[in-house]
Design a protein around this motif. Structure first.
Motif, PDB file in Angstrom:
ATOM      1  N   PHE A 261      62.336  70.536  35.612  1.00  0.00           N
ATOM      2  CA  PHE A 261      63.533  69.692  35.676  1.00  0.00           C
ATOM      3  C   PHE A 261      64.447  70.182  36.809  1.00  0.00           C
ATOM      4  CE2 PHE A 261      62.082  69.813  31.278  1.00  0.00           C
ATOM      5  CZ  PHE A 261      61.987  68.463  30.958  1.00  0.00           C
ATOM      6  N   PRO A 262      64.040  69.971  38.048  1.00  0.00           N
ATOM      7  CA  PRO A 262      64.845  70.475  39.177  1.00  0.00           C
ATOM      8  C   PRO A 262      66.094  69.634  39.411  1.00  0.00           C
ATOM      9  CG  PRO A 262      63.028  69.162  39.994  1.00  0.00           C
ATOM     10  CD  PRO A 262      62.846  69.236  38.500  1.00  0.00           C
ATOM     11  N   ALA A 263      67.050  70.236  40.096  1.00  0.00           N
ATOM     12  CA  ALA A 263      68.245  69.506  40.532  1.00  0.00           C
ATOM     13  C   ALA A 263      67.952  68.920  41.908  1.00  0.00           C
ATOM     14  CB  ALA A 263      69.447  70.444  40.581  1.00  0.00           C
ATOM     15  N   ASN A 264      67.781  67.621  41.970  1.00  0.00           N
ATOM     16  CA  ASN A 264      67.387  66.968  43.218  1.00  0.00           C
ATOM     17  C   ASN A 264      68.557  66.682  44.145  1.00  0.00           C
ATOM     18  OD1 ASN A 264      64.546  66.786  42.584  1.00  0.00           O
ATOM     19  ND2 ASN A 264      65.109  65.217  41.080  1.00  0.00           N
ATOM     20  N   ASN A 265      69.759  66.787  43.621  1.00  0.00           N
ATOM     21  CA  ASN A 265      70.947  66.591  44.457  1.00  0.00           C
ATOM     22  C   ASN A 265      72.101  67.372  43.848  1.00  0.00           C
ATOM     23  OD1 ASN A 265      72.306  64.807  42.441  1.00  0.00           O
ATOM     24  ND2 ASN A 265      70.594  63.435  42.960  1.00  0.00           N
ATOM     25  N   LYS A 266      73.200  67.421  44.566  1.00  0.00           N
ATOM     26  CA  LYS A 266      74.352  68.220  44.144  1.00  0.00           C
ATOM     27  C   LYS A 266      74.890  67.776  42.789  1.00  0.00           C
ATOM     28  CE  LYS A 266      78.877  69.805  45.762  1.00  0.00           C
ATOM     29  NZ  LYS A 266      79.885  69.721  46.861  1.00  0.00           N
ATOM     30  N   ALA A 267      74.886  66.469  42.536  1.00  0.00           N
ATOM     31  CA  ALA A 267      75.437  65.950  41.283  1.00  0.00           C
ATOM     32  C   ALA A 267      74.621  66.389  40.074  1.00  0.00           C
ATOM     33  CB  ALA A 267      75.511  64.429  41.337  1.00  0.00           C
ATOM     34  N   GLU A 268      73.339  66.702  40.269  1.00  0.00           N
ATOM     35  CA  GLU A 268      72.471  67.097  39.165  1.00  0.00           C
ATOM     36  C   GLU A 268      72.542  68.599  38.876  1.00  0.00           C
ATOM     37  OE1 GLU A 268      68.529  65.774  39.966  1.00  0.00           O
ATOM     38  OE2 GLU A 268      69.027  63.646  39.830  1.00  0.00           O
ATOM     39  N   LYS A 269      73.176  69.383  39.746  1.00  0.00           N
ATOM     40  CA  LYS A 269      73.257  70.827  39.539  1.00  0.00           C
ATOM     41  C   LYS A 269      74.200  71.148  38.381  1.00  0.00           C
ATOM     42  CE  LYS A 269      72.195  72.397  44.223  1.00  0.00           C
ATOM     43  NZ  LYS A 269      72.667  73.191  45.389  1.00  0.00           N
ATOM     44  N   TYR A 270      73.747  72.031  37.530  1.00  0.00           N
ATOM     45  CA  TYR A 270      74.531  72.388  36.352  1.00  0.00           C
ATOM     46  C   TYR A 270      75.800  73.138  36.739  1.00  0.00           C
ATOM     47  CZ  TYR A 270      75.848  74.409  31.869  1.00  0.00           C
ATOM     48  OH  TYR A 270      76.537  74.767  30.744  1.00  0.00           O
ATOM     49  N   THR A 271      76.860  72.866  36.028  1.00  0.00           N
ATOM     50  CA  THR A 271      78.105  73.613  36.189  1.00  0.00           C
ATOM     51  C   THR A 271      78.855  73.635  34.866  1.00  0.00           C
ATOM     52  OG1 THR A 271      80.242  73.721  37.339  1.00  0.00           O
ATOM     53  CG2 THR A 271      79.304  71.534  37.001  1.00  0.00           C
ATOM     54  N   LEU A 272      79.627  74.670  34.650  1.00  0.00           N
ATOM     55  CA  LEU A 272      80.438  74.784  33.439  1.00  0.00           C
ATOM     56  C   LEU A 272      81.698  73.924  33.505  1.00  0.00           C
ATOM     57  CD1 LEU A 272      80.402  78.654  32.803  1.00  0.00           C
ATOM     58  CD2 LEU A 272      79.119  76.917  31.560  1.00  0.00           C
ATOM     59  N   PHE A 273      82.030  73.449  34.708  1.00  0.00           N
ATOM     60  CA  PHE A 273      83.347  72.864  34.913  1.00  0.00           C
ATOM     61  C   PHE A 273      83.283  71.409  35.368  1.00  0.00           C
ATOM     62  CE2 PHE A 273      83.449  77.413  35.925  1.00  0.00           C
ATOM     63  CZ  PHE A 273      84.371  77.859  34.982  1.00  0.00           C
ATOM     64  N   SER A 274      84.310  70.669  34.986  1.00  0.00           N
ATOM     65  CA  SER A 274      84.465  69.304  35.497  1.00  0.00           C
ATOM     66  C   SER A 274      84.868  69.360  36.969  1.00  0.00           C
ATOM     67  CB  SER A 274      85.538  68.554  34.701  1.00  0.00           C
ATOM     68  OG  SER A 274      86.822  69.123  34.962  1.00  0.00           O
ATOM     69  N   GLU A 275      84.821  68.251  37.628  1.00  0.00           N
ATOM     70  CA  GLU A 275      85.206  68.212  39.039  1.00  0.00           C
ATOM     71  C   GLU A 275      86.653  68.651  39.230  1.00  0.00           C
ATOM     72  OE1 GLU A 275      85.411  64.908  42.682  1.00  0.00           O
ATOM     73  OE2 GLU A 275      84.113  64.567  40.949  1.00  0.00           O
ATOM     74  N   GLN A 276      87.528  68.234  38.307  1.00  0.00           N
ATOM     75  CA  GLN A 276      88.939  68.606  38.404  1.00  0.00           C
ATOM     76  C   GLN A 276      89.124  70.107  38.164  1.00  0.00           C
ATOM     77  OE1 GLN A 276      87.720  66.120  36.550  1.00  0.00           O
ATOM     78  NE2 GLN A 276      88.473  64.308  37.668  1.00  0.00           N
ATOM     79  N   GLU A 277      88.404  70.647  37.194  1.00  0.00           N
ATOM     80  CA  GLU A 277      88.502  72.080  36.903  1.00  0.00           C
ATOM     81  C   GLU A 277      87.971  72.914  38.068  1.00  0.00           C
ATOM     82  OE1 GLU A 277      88.005  71.931  32.027  1.00  0.00           O
ATOM     83  OE2 GLU A 277      86.234  72.055  33.337  1.00  0.00           O
ATOM     84  N   ALA A 278      86.874  72.465  38.661  1.00  0.00           N
ATOM     85  CA  ALA A 278      86.310  73.178  39.808  1.00  0.00           C
ATOM     86  C   ALA A 278      87.284  73.177  40.979  1.00  0.00           C
ATOM     87  CB  ALA A 278      84.975  72.557  40.214  1.00  0.00           C
ATOM     88  N   SER A 279      87.929  72.044  41.202  1.00  0.00           N
ATOM     89  CA  SER A 279      88.921  71.959  42.283  1.00  0.00           C
ATOM     90  C   SER A 279      90.083  72.905  42.039  1.00  0.00           C
ATOM     91  CB  SER A 279      89.440  70.515  42.415  1.00  0.00           C
ATOM     92  OG  SER A 279      88.409  69.639  42.806  1.00  0.00           O
ATOM     93  N   LEU A 280      90.523  72.998  40.776  1.00  0.00           N
ATOM     94  CA  LEU A 280      91.596  73.922  40.424  1.00  0.00           C
ATOM     95  C   LEU A 280      91.179  75.359  40.710  1.00  0.00           C
ATOM     96  CD1 LEU A 280      94.254  74.766  39.043  1.00  0.00           C
ATOM     97  CD2 LEU A 280      93.032  74.639  36.852  1.00  0.00           C
ATOM     98  N   LEU A 281      89.973  75.732  40.312  1.00  0.00           N
ATOM     99  CA  LEU A 281      89.509  77.091  40.526  1.00  0.00           C
ATOM    100  C   LEU A 281      89.360  77.408  42.007  1.00  0.00           C
ATOM    101  CD1 LEU A 281      86.885  77.418  37.648  1.00  0.00           C
ATOM    102  CD2 LEU A 281      89.024  78.691  37.888  1.00  0.00           C
ATOM    103  N   LYS A 282      88.938  76.454  42.788  1.00  0.00           N
ATOM    104  CA  LYS A 282      88.826  76.657  44.236  1.00  0.00           C
ATOM    105  C   LYS A 282      90.206  76.880  44.856  1.00  0.00           C
ATOM    106  CE  LYS A 282      84.515  74.202  45.315  1.00  0.00           C
ATOM    107  NZ  LYS A 282      84.018  73.933  43.964  1.00  0.00           N
ATOM    108  N   ARG A 283      91.196  76.114  44.392  1.00  0.00           N
ATOM    109  CA  ARG A 283      92.555  76.288  44.915  1.00  0.00           C
ATOM    110  C   ARG A 283      93.117  77.652  44.516  1.00  0.00           C
ATOM    111  NH1 ARG A 283      97.379  75.702  42.706  1.00  0.00           N
ATOM    112  NH2 ARG A 283      96.634  74.540  40.883  1.00  0.00           N
TER     113      ARG A 283
END
Length: 303
Positions: A261-283
């Motif tokens: 079950f590979p991740a064929n694109n960025k959207a399929e890659k597993y992450t613990l965080f929502s897009e908004q949470e990831a943006s917060l952590l990056k900031r």
């Protein structure tokens, strides 16, 4: 005075690629009086120091054992013409699960206590660390520990996400401050970011080695550290929920699932965080870097 260069990780900050590159350079380094000890060899030697009947790795050893290893054995590992010992071992700071807690690497002061002993000896001690945005670090730590301790990983993930929901935000500044206060004697301490490493790995490795002219090979990203898909992690979690004891071939099972079950694109890659949470952590990470730069002048390996 012999030089002791120790890269202490941290987890999920491109440590595997860093170690693989140094290993590929091993013969060239020896020719220049620098001995890089591969991670597997370091861990084998540490295991040999473990009391019989107990299975422990570097991060489980008591400070007394670490003192014994590095004060009594370090120089014995060096070829006679080598004055520099290079090591990289991310587990010396703690386990990946200890990232998913209310305090990053909660036992790091005791784990790194041997640095204080080293700094008092006739060794030029230089410590290095690599850091990264926590949206990637925490996700990677969870994925890694699923292969080794699935039930512990799932429990740690649930605990961390509950902390995160209630406002907990990890930061590197406080961790570096704790490390900086471990020894009564100063030692050289430098860091770099994984984001810089992904663009300038050759420059960082040359700076770590201390030779701008040495040839650094170009290695592909290790496939073992690639982020799997949501489907793969969901499958692993479902399997882990069904057994009481981890199967002996669990790591191979995980690898097979990740390949199926590979991740064929960025959207399929597993992450613990929502897009908004990831943006917060990056900031917050960018703010963290600025704070580090202000608090620890010249700490970045590449200024």
């Amino acid at each position: 005075m012999k030089v002791f260069k120790f890269h202490i990780g941290f987890h999920k900050t491109a440590t595997t690629h860093f170690q693989d590159t140094l290993l590929a350079m091993r013969n060239d380094l020896v020719n220049q009086g620098m001995y890089y000890e591969p991670l597997d060899e370091t861990r084998q030697k540490l295991s040999a120091l473990t009391p019989k009947g107990k299975k422990k790795m570097l991060y489980d050893l008591a400070p007394a054992k670490l003192k014994y290893l590095y004060l009594r054995k370090t120089n014995f590992y060096l070829p006679s013409h080598c004055e520099h010992l290079l090591l990289s071992e991310e587990n010396v700071s703690g386990t990946p699960l200890q990232l998913l807690s209310e305090r990053l690497y909660p036992q790091i002061e005791s784990k790194l206590h041997f640095l204080d002993v080293l700094a008092s000896q006739k060794l030029d001690v230089r410590v290095y660390a690599s850091i990264r945005s926590f949206d990637k670090v925490m996700t990677g730590a969870y994925i890694t520990m699923l292969r080794f301790n699935p039930k512990g990983a799932i429990a740690a993930k649930d605990y961390f996400l509950e902390l995160f929901k209630h406002g907990y935000r990890p930061n590197w500044h406080d961790l570096l401050k704790r490390i900086n206060g471990i020894t009564a004697r100063p030692f050289a301490f430098k860091i770099w970011t994984q984001e810089d490493y992904s663009k300038r790995s050759s420059d960082i490795i040359k700076a770590f080695i201390g030779d701008e002219n040495i040839a650094v090979p170009t290695l592909s990203r290790p496939t073992s550290t690639m982020t799997p898909s949501y489907s793969a992690i969901e499958k692993i979690e479902q399997m882990a929920a069904k057994f009481d004891k981890k199967p002996a071939n669990w790591r191979q099972v995980c690898d097979d699932v990740y390949q199926t079950f590979p991740a064929n694109n960025k959207a399929e890659k597993y992450t613990l965080f929502s897009e908004q949470e990831a943006s917060l952590l990056k900031r917050l990470y960018q703010e963290d870097l600025q704070r580090i730069d202000e608090s620890f002048p010249n700490i970045f390996l590449l200024q």
